[in-house]
Design an enzyme around this catalytic site. Structure first.
Site, mmCIF file in Angstrom:
data_model
loop_
_atom_site.group_PDB
_atom_site.id
_atom_site.type_symbol
_atom_site.label_atom_id
_atom_site.label_comp_id
_atom_site.label_asym_id
_atom_site.label_seq_id
_atom_site.Cartn_x
_atom_site.Cartn_y
_atom_site.Cartn_z
ATOM 1 N N GLY A 96 15.012 10.231 55.056
ATOM 2 C CA GLY A 96 15.970 9.124 55.095
ATOM 3 C C GLY A 96 15.479 7.812 54.501
ATOM 4 O O GLY A 96 16.266 7.003 54.028
ATOM 5 N N ASP A 116 17.438 4.795 66.128
ATOM 6 C CA ASP A 116 18.613 5.253 66.862
ATOM 7 C C ASP A 116 18.199 5.357 68.338
ATOM 8 O O ASP A 116 18.182 4.345 69.046
ATOM 9 C CB ASP A 116 18.947 6.628 66.254
ATOM 10 C CG ASP A 116 20.390 7.006 66.384
ATOM 11 O OD1 ASP A 116 21.018 6.595 67.361
ATOM 12 O OD2 ASP A 116 20.891 7.733 65.503
ATOM 13 N N VAL A 169 27.233 6.578 60.119
ATOM 14 C CA VAL A 169 26.969 5.995 58.801
ATOM 15 C C VAL A 169 26.151 6.928 57.917
ATOM 16 O O VAL A 169 25.296 7.673 58.393
ATOM 17 C CB VAL A 169 26.249 4.626 58.916
ATOM 18 C CG1 VAL A 169 27.184 3.562 59.444
ATOM 19 C CG2 VAL A 169 24.997 4.712 59.776
ATOM 20 N N ASP A 197 21.960 10.764 55.652
ATOM 21 C CA ASP A 197 22.770 11.937 55.323
ATOM 22 C C ASP A 197 23.692 12.370 56.455
ATOM 23 O O ASP A 197 23.527 11.961 57.609
ATOM 24 C CB ASP A 197 21.857 13.124 55.011
ATOM 25 C CG ASP A 197 21.245 13.738 56.280
ATOM 26 O OD1 ASP A 197 20.687 12.971 57.094
ATOM 27 O OD2 ASP A 197 21.373 14.961 56.476
HETATM 28 C C1 PRP Z 1 16.595 10.142 61.246
HETATM 29 C C2 PRP Z 1 15.969 8.856 60.767
HETATM 30 C C3 PRP Z 1 14.830 8.655 61.727
HETATM 31 C C4 PRP Z 1 15.354 9.239 63.022
HETATM 32 C C5 PRP Z 1 15.832 8.131 63.890
HETATM 33 O O1 PRP Z 1 15.889 11.204 60.684
HETATM 34 O O2 PRP Z 1 15.524 8.938 59.441
HETATM 35 O O3 PRP Z 1 13.674 9.345 61.318
HETATM 36 O O4 PRP Z 1 16.438 10.109 62.668
HETATM 37 O O5 PRP Z 1 16.338 8.637 65.098
HETATM 38 P P1 PRP Z 1 15.723 8.306 66.514
HETATM 39 O O6 PRP Z 1 15.556 6.827 66.639
HETATM 40 O O7 PRP Z 1 16.804 8.838 67.451
HETATM 41 O O8 PRP Z 1 14.442 9.044 66.687
HETATM 42 P P2 PRP Z 1 16.427 12.694 60.604
HETATM 43 O O9 PRP Z 1 15.825 13.501 61.709
HETATM 44 O O10 PRP Z 1 17.931 12.693 60.519
HETATM 45 O O11 PRP Z 1 15.801 13.227 59.247
HETATM 46 P P3 PRP Z 1 15.973 12.691 57.740
HETATM 47 O O12 PRP Z 1 15.256 11.361 57.664
HETATM 48 O O13 PRP Z 1 15.313 13.730 56.903
HETATM 49 O O14 PRP Z 1 17.459 12.560 57.476
#
Ligand code: PRP
Length: 185
Positions: free
Chosen positions: A49, A109, A159, A165
């Site tokens: 991300g 998040d 978003v 994604d």
């Molecule tokens: C998303 C984002 C963070 C995490 C945040 O990654 O990039 O790493 O979630 O969430 P949290 O605060 O609840 O821990 P994701 O696992 O979707 O992987 P990606 O970055 O490959 O999309």
């Protein structure tokens, strides 16, 4: 004929211009904060991300920085390890004792990923570990953790874009958009 991914966006939450301005401002704060430190500064992007944010942010920073990447995934909720993360690509550096790490993430998040990573990187011996995110969704927080710097606080909406994604799509959109509910329902 493939459809245009922009057709799945309900509305734009943050425009390219707003993001550009905020990223530049954040880079200025990073220059200011780390500018008089002697240690090496490592920008550590968390795949996938963070890639777009990382690329734009590093171009705006004026002090010397190094870059590296880690890839992690959250354990699903309801497991014994919920709140922990799974390291898929680790950080391999011989000596971190003279390195200050700034973790670069697209979004905070629940806070579990950054909370875990900061502890992990400190255990690895980094001189300091701080975090910056493009987005902060405070309503979703599940652990007591806040990022050192963020560009935008946003409401709890679905978003995508600028690296974020849904089902691996929409990362290439140049802005942050809110996905139409029929796409994820
Ligand atoms: C998303 C984002 C963070 C995490 C945040 O990654 O990039 O790493 O979630 O969430 P949290 O605060 O609840 O821990 P994701 O696992 O979707 O992987 P990606 O970055 O490959 O999309």
């Amino acid at each position: 004929m493939r459809k245009n991914i922009k057709d799945d966006i309900d509305h734009i939450l943050l425009t390219e211009e707003q993001i550009k301005t905020a990223v530049k401002e954040l880079a200025g704060k990073i220059d200011e904060y780390y500018g008089n430190h002697d240690s090496r500064l490592l920008l550590l992007g968390i795949l996938k991300g963070s890639v777009v944010f990382m690329g734009d942010l590093m171009k705006q920073i004026s002090i010397p920085v190094e870059i590296d990447f880690m890839k992690v995934s959250s354990y699903g909720s309801g497991t014994a390890s919920a709140g922990s993360v799974n390291i898929i690509l680790d950080l391999y550096r011989k000596d971190l004792s003279n390195t200050e790490i700034l973790v670069v993430e697209d979004i905070i998040d629940s806070g579990k990923t950054l909370n875990y990573l900061v502890g992990y990187l400190k255990l690895k011996g980094a001189k300091s570990v701080r975090t910056c995110t493009l987005l902060d969704k405070p309503e979703r927080r599940e652990v007591d953790f806040n990022t050192d710097w963020y560009c935008f606080r946003i409401p709890n909406e679905f978003v995508v874009g600028y690296g974020l994604d849904f089902d691996e799509k929409y990362r290439a959109l140049p802005y942050i958009g809110v996905l139409k509910p029929e796409i994820y329902n």
